[in-house]
Enzyme design. Sequence first.
Site, PDB file in Angstrom:
ATOM      1  N   PRO A   1      96.011  45.994 -49.235  1.00 31.26           N
ATOM      2  CA  PRO A   1      94.719  45.911 -49.912  1.00 31.26           C
ATOM      3  C   PRO A   1      93.999  47.251 -50.110  1.00 31.26           C
ATOM      4  O   PRO A   1      92.996  47.290 -50.794  1.00 31.26           O
ATOM      5  CB  PRO A   1      93.899  45.010 -48.984  1.00 31.26           C
ATOM      6  CG  PRO A   1      94.472  45.263 -47.629  1.00 31.26           C
ATOM      7  CD  PRO A   1      95.938  45.505 -47.847  1.00 31.26           C
ATOM      8  N   GLY A   2      94.450  48.347 -49.500  1.00 35.28           N
ATOM      9  CA  GLY A   2      93.858  49.637 -49.877  1.00 35.28           C
ATOM     10  C   GLY A   2      93.312  50.484 -48.745  1.00 35.28           C
ATOM     11  O   GLY A   2      92.682  51.515 -48.992  1.00 35.28           O
TER      12      GLY A   2
ATOM     13  N   ASP B   1     101.523  49.120 -56.020  1.00 38.56           N
ATOM     14  CA  ASP B   1     101.886  47.917 -55.270  1.00 38.56           C
ATOM     15  C   ASP B   1     102.475  46.892 -56.221  1.00 38.56           C
ATOM     16  O   ASP B   1     102.078  46.812 -57.381  1.00 38.56           O
ATOM     17  CB  ASP B   1     100.666  47.317 -54.554  1.00 38.56           C
ATOM     18  CG  ASP B   1     101.091  46.487 -53.347  1.00 38.56           C
ATOM     19  OD1 ASP B   1     100.883  46.952 -52.205  1.00 38.56           O
ATOM     20  OD2 ASP B   1     101.661  45.391 -53.550  1.00 38.56           O
TER      21      ASP B   1
ATOM     22  N   ASP C   1     103.692  52.348 -46.662  1.00 45.11           N
ATOM     23  CA  ASP C   1     103.521  51.306 -45.645  1.00 45.11           C
ATOM     24  C   ASP C   1     104.133  50.021 -46.200  1.00 45.11           C
ATOM     25  O   ASP C   1     103.753  48.928 -45.823  1.00 45.11           O
ATOM     26  CB  ASP C   1     102.010  51.122 -45.401  1.00 45.11           C
ATOM     27  CG  ASP C   1     101.698  50.366 -44.123  1.00 45.11           C
ATOM     28  OD1 ASP C   1     102.558  50.326 -43.239  1.00 45.11           O
ATOM     29  OD2 ASP C   1     100.584  49.816 -44.022  1.00 45.11           O
TER      30      ASP C   1
ATOM     31  N   LYS D   1     107.143  53.589 -43.230  1.00 50.22           N
ATOM     32  CA  LYS D   1     107.204  52.608 -42.136  1.00 50.22           C
ATOM     33  C   LYS D   1     108.579  51.955 -42.088  1.00 50.22           C
ATOM     34  O   LYS D   1     109.121  51.574 -43.114  1.00 50.22           O
ATOM     35  CB  LYS D   1     106.157  51.518 -42.359  1.00 50.22           C
ATOM     36  CG  LYS D   1     106.316  50.348 -41.382  1.00 50.22           C
ATOM     37  CD  LYS D   1     105.145  49.415 -41.404  1.00 50.22           C
ATOM     38  CE  LYS D   1     105.147  48.498 -42.604  1.00 50.22           C
ATOM     39  NZ  LYS D   1     103.976  47.629 -42.627  1.00 50.22           N
TER      40      LYS D   1
HETATM   41  C1  LIG Z   1     101.494  46.089 -45.067  1.00 50.15           C
HETATM   42  S1  LIG Z   1     100.990  46.106 -46.738  1.00 50.15           S
HETATM   43  C2  LIG Z   1     100.280  47.685 -46.929  1.00 50.15           C
HETATM   44  C3  LIG Z   1      98.901  47.820 -46.332  1.00 50.15           C
HETATM   45  C4  LIG Z   1      98.245  49.094 -46.808  1.00 50.15           C
HETATM   46  N1  LIG Z   1      98.892  50.278 -46.271  1.00 50.15           N
HETATM   47  C5  LIG Z   1      96.788  49.181 -46.402  1.00 50.15           C
HETATM   48  O1  LIG Z   1      96.442  50.073 -45.641  1.00 50.15           O
HETATM   49  O2  LIG Z   1      95.979  48.391 -46.877  1.00 50.15           O
HETATM   50  C6  LIG Z   1     102.548  46.324 -47.552  1.00 50.15           C
HETATM   51  C7  LIG Z   1     102.473  46.315 -49.071  1.00 50.15           C
HETATM   52  O3  LIG Z   1     103.743  46.716 -49.600  1.00 50.15           O
HETATM   53  C8  LIG Z   1     103.855  46.115 -50.885  1.00 50.15           C
HETATM   54  N2  LIG Z   1     105.249  46.182 -51.369  1.00 50.15           N
HETATM   55  C9  LIG Z   1     106.340  45.594 -50.814  1.00 50.15           C
HETATM   56  N3  LIG Z   1     107.436  45.837 -51.545  1.00 50.15           N
HETATM   57  C10 LIG Z   1     107.040  46.628 -52.591  1.00 50.15           C
HETATM   58  C11 LIG Z   1     107.733  47.232 -53.696  1.00 50.15           C
HETATM   59  N4  LIG Z   1     109.043  47.046 -53.892  1.00 50.15           N
HETATM   60  N5  LIG Z   1     107.023  47.995 -54.571  1.00 50.15           N
HETATM   61  C12 LIG Z   1     105.675  48.159 -54.395  1.00 50.15           C
HETATM   62  N6  LIG Z   1     104.983  47.609 -53.363  1.00 50.15           N
HETATM   63  C13 LIG Z   1     105.643  46.856 -52.477  1.00 50.15           C
HETATM   64  C14 LIG Z   1     103.334  44.690 -50.619  1.00 50.15           C
HETATM   65  O4  LIG Z   1     102.934  44.041 -51.796  1.00 50.15           O
HETATM   66  C15 LIG Z   1     102.179  44.939 -49.668  1.00 50.15           C
HETATM   67  O5  LIG Z   1     100.943  44.944 -50.323  1.00 50.15           O
END
Ligand SMILES: C[S@@+](CC[C@H](N)C(=O)[O-])C[C@H]1O[C@@H](n2cnc3c(N)ncnc32)[C@H](O)[C@@H]1O
Length: 310
Positions: free
Chosen positions: A86-87, A107, A194, A255
């Site tokens: 979410p950001g 994302d 992440d 990560k």
């Molecule tokens: C754990 S969340 C990130 C949280 C973010 N770092 C924060 O601080 O708010 C992981 C994100 O990775 C995105 N994601 C997963 N696979 C992806 C891909 N192939 N390309 C772009 N985004 C991806 C997911 O949609 C998700 O929103």
Amino acid sequence: MTSPMLCALPKFLCQGQCLRWRVAVRFNSSAKSRWLDRQKGDSFTREAKVQGLRSRAAFKLMHLDDKYHLFRKGSSQKVLDLGYAPGAWSQVALDRTGPNGVILGVDILPCAPPRGVSAIQGNILSKKTHELIRLFFSKHFQLYQEDQLHKDNGYFQHMLEQELEGLIPDGSKTGLQIDRSKVEKTPIDVIVSDMYEPWPQTTGFWNNITNSAYDRMANTTGVAIKDHYMSMDLCDAALVTAIDLMKPGGSFVCKLYTGKEDKLLESRLKKAFENVHRFKPSASRNESKELYFIGLKKKHKVDKLKVFSE
Ligand SMILES: C[S@@+](CC[C@H](N)C(=O)[O-])C[C@H]1O[C@@H](n2cnc3c(N)ncnc32)[C@H](O)[C@@H]1O
């Protein structure tokens, strides 16, 4: 909350495909209520709320930056936040590079970025996404604006990846007027990733489409080996992005859910960066298998094939 009683068919007949059943199953899941309980009792979650941060994940990037000095305050660093939704990480990057830093989040899920952050909805495994990132940092178009590129080409949405490759050099296929010499090949200073499971959407969002991205994503399964291999793929994708789009000298964070191939990722990173570290920030839960790899000082000439061949 929708009740399973609303479904016209018994579950064995609708085989769980009926939206009403799926709604009930999703929201009644004990995993979700366990997640909510844990969030309520968590000091990082409370602190994130107080500081107006979008999630507790912000503290992980703060710890990483405190230790490895990824961001420079007041610099004009260009930062790419992979899997930004979410950001919270984008908020930290913006704060720590402000007021001149340029932050772009990417994302696969749609999400309104924090104020001051730009964002692209796209899959980082796609070459189109790479090209859009490059064009954005080269100031070739402004996101969210009615620019000519968007009007004529819809940000390449209709094009196949193969077409895109031939598109930029001369623009002959579509009449795109992009001066290739002005597009920086490696514009980015810092890449943080992440990427993995989407954040649990608890409020303000109703995902009611048949082909839901949430269901197709690499959600953490609790099966350590599966999480490990799927997160390894996303780390590789982040590393390819860094090799292709990041300046020499740049910094990288990704990560990983730890497992058998930790060493493989580490050795790949060592071929691309002068210094490589592993770090588990204190905001990362003890029971979680997540671990962060940090690559500092990207090397000058990095051969992608060599990085990915053993
Ligand atoms: C754990 S969340 C990130 C949280 C973010 N770092 C924060 O601080 O708010 C992981 C994100 O990775 C995105 N994601 C997963 N696979 C992806 C891909 N192939 N390309 C772009 N985004 C991806 C997911 O949609 C998700 O929103």
